[in-house]
Design an enzyme around this catalytic site. Structure first.
Site, PDB file in Angstrom:
ATOM      1  N   GLY A  37      12.267 -16.947  26.926  1.00 40.11           N
ATOM      2  CA  GLY A  37      11.668 -18.456  27.188  1.00 40.11           C
ATOM      3  C   GLY A  37      13.746 -19.165  26.620  1.00 40.11           C
ATOM      4  O   GLY A  37      13.980 -18.276  25.477  1.00 40.11           O
ATOM      5  N   TYR A  71      15.574 -29.154  30.305  1.00 47.96           N
ATOM      6  CA  TYR A  71      16.107 -28.401  29.909  1.00 47.96           C
ATOM      7  C   TYR A  71      17.345 -28.091  29.583  1.00 47.96           C
ATOM      8  O   TYR A  71      17.834 -28.044  28.906  1.00 47.96           O
ATOM      9  CB  TYR A  71      15.604 -26.916  29.891  1.00 47.96           C
ATOM     10  N   TYR A 232       3.002 -19.439  25.903  1.00 52.48           N
ATOM     11  CA  TYR A 232       3.787 -19.993  25.027  1.00 52.48           C
ATOM     12  C   TYR A 232       4.069 -20.512  23.639  1.00 52.48           C
ATOM     13  O   TYR A 232       2.578 -20.613  23.363  1.00 52.48           O
ATOM     14  CB  TYR A 232       4.924 -21.283  25.704  1.00 52.48           C
ATOM     15  N   LEU A 235       4.767 -17.257  19.168  1.00 44.29           N
ATOM     16  CA  LEU A 235       4.893 -16.859  17.850  1.00 44.29           C
ATOM     17  C   LEU A 235       4.823 -18.447  16.602  1.00 44.29           C
ATOM     18  O   LEU A 235       5.357 -18.405  15.679  1.00 44.29           O
ATOM     19  CB  LEU A 235       6.660 -16.316  17.426  1.00 44.29           C
ATOM     20  N   ILE A 293      15.907 -11.597  20.083  1.00 46.99           N
ATOM     21  CA  ILE A 293      15.880 -11.149  21.229  1.00 46.99           C
ATOM     22  C   ILE A 293      15.760  -9.415  21.924  1.00 46.99           C
ATOM     23  O   ILE A 293      15.219  -9.484  22.053  1.00 46.99           O
ATOM     24  CB  ILE A 293      17.514 -12.168  22.139  1.00 46.99           C
TER      25      ILE A 293
END
Length: 339
Positions: A37, A71, A232, A235, A293
């Site tokens: 993302g 974004y 999405y 986590l 990442i």
């Protein structure tokens, strides 16, 4: 059993790997199960962050990138992809990029220009997936978040079928390979699936999905219709009270996820990602931390047992982190329905 689920199960019999973990979409294309993302608050994210993080992610092995015009960093993401193509790291066909149609562009005549703005920012010839970001429309114009003098959002009548037909024309024109939606509930999906003259089915529905919000009913409905769920906030989410429900406890501190992680020498985050991937849910954890990442990518060298999968499923609290309550008075606000 649906052919897609069958292929998914056979895929897991073979075990997806860091090099090969894409699953089929109903239109014949494929989507990698793990993506990055790229959202970062444009007011606080330093310029160049997305550029460097996407380049790093490609080096780590990511091939799926989830972005959006709203974004304000698609130019950086596109530059990163082009630089990695230019240096021979990847080919364009190795990369899967998902862009999003924002709320102010739902009017049919604005759909293609919005998609072309994303292509222009990326400097790419086509998108792999273009999705309707939300089923709610705002007043068209240059302001992405239009408000009246009293500070209320200015909505626009939404005809989701008309918007979809304009998207179908973009696919026919070769600007995008696959079409999908985001934050659609069952009723809104059925509206599209039952549309007279439907030519291109939505292949995916991007929604919040994680062990505290497992989406069992929506997941089952989407499986029946060969729609892949893209999760999405896999986590959990940031604790930004301006748009996040902070009553929901921090997911990554969950004792079960931590204890399962210890067994495999993995973190609770890696267990949460593996849980969704293992049930065929695509995950797109957002991170601009180089360490995270890399960390989030290392989920293909272990697998959860059936008992562990069931135990994690049982953590479901049916609580959303992302409620978008500021738009809950919109006629097409999707979260009033059970699913």
């Amino acid at each position: 059993m649906h052919s897609q689920v069958r292929e998914l199960l056979s895929l897991f019999a073979m075990n997806p790997s860091a090099e090969s973990h894409s699953i089929p979409l109903s239109d014949g294309n494929r989507i990698p199960l793990l993506g990055l993302g790229t959202y970062g608050d444009p007011r606080t994210t330093p310029k160049g962050t997305a550029l460097e993080c996407v380049k790093l992610a490609i080096d780590v092995g990511y091939r799926h990138f989830d972005g959006a015009l709203v974004y304000f960093n698609e130019h950086e993401v596109g530059q990163a992809i082009r630089e990695k193509i230019a240096d021979g790291s990847v080919r364009r066909q190795d990369i899967f990029y998902c862009g999003k149609l924002w709320n102010t562009f739902h009017s049919p005549e604005l759909v293609r220009p919005a998609l072309e703005r994303t292509l222009e920012a990326l400097k790419l010839d086509y998108l792999d997936l273009y999705i309707v970001e939300l089923p709610i429309a705002f007043k068209p114009g240059n302001d992405f978040y239009p408000k009246d003098g009293d500070g209320n959002y200015i909505y626009h009548h939404t005809d989701l079928c008309a918007t979809w037909e304009a998207l179908e024309a973009c696919k026919d024109a070769g600007l995008v390979k696959s079409l999908g939606v985001s934050n659609f509930n069952r009723r809104q999906l059925e509206l599209l699936l039952n549309k007279p003259g439907l030519r291109h089915k939505p292949v995916s529905n991007q929604v919040e999905c994680h062990p505290y919000f497992t989406q069992p009913k929506l997941l089952e409905f989407c499986r029946q219709h060969n729609i892949v769920i893209v999760g999405y906030c896999p986590l959990g989410s940031s604790r930004d009270a301006s748009w996040v429900n902070v009553k929901c406890p921090p997911l990554l501190e969950d004792e079960l996820l931590v204890s399962i992680g210890k067994k495999y020498n993995k973190s609770s985050a890696q267990v949460a990602l593996r849980f969704n991937v293992q049930r065929g849910v695509v995950v797109i954890p957002k991170s601009f931390s180089p360490e995270r990442i890399k960390h989030n990518f290392h989920i293909f060298d272990f697998s959860l047992t059936e008992e562990e999968m069931k135990a994690i499923e049982a953590l479901n609290k049916n609580i959303r982190f992302v409620e978008l309550l500021m738009w809950s008075d919109h006629p097409e606000y999707p979260f009033h329905d059970e699913y």
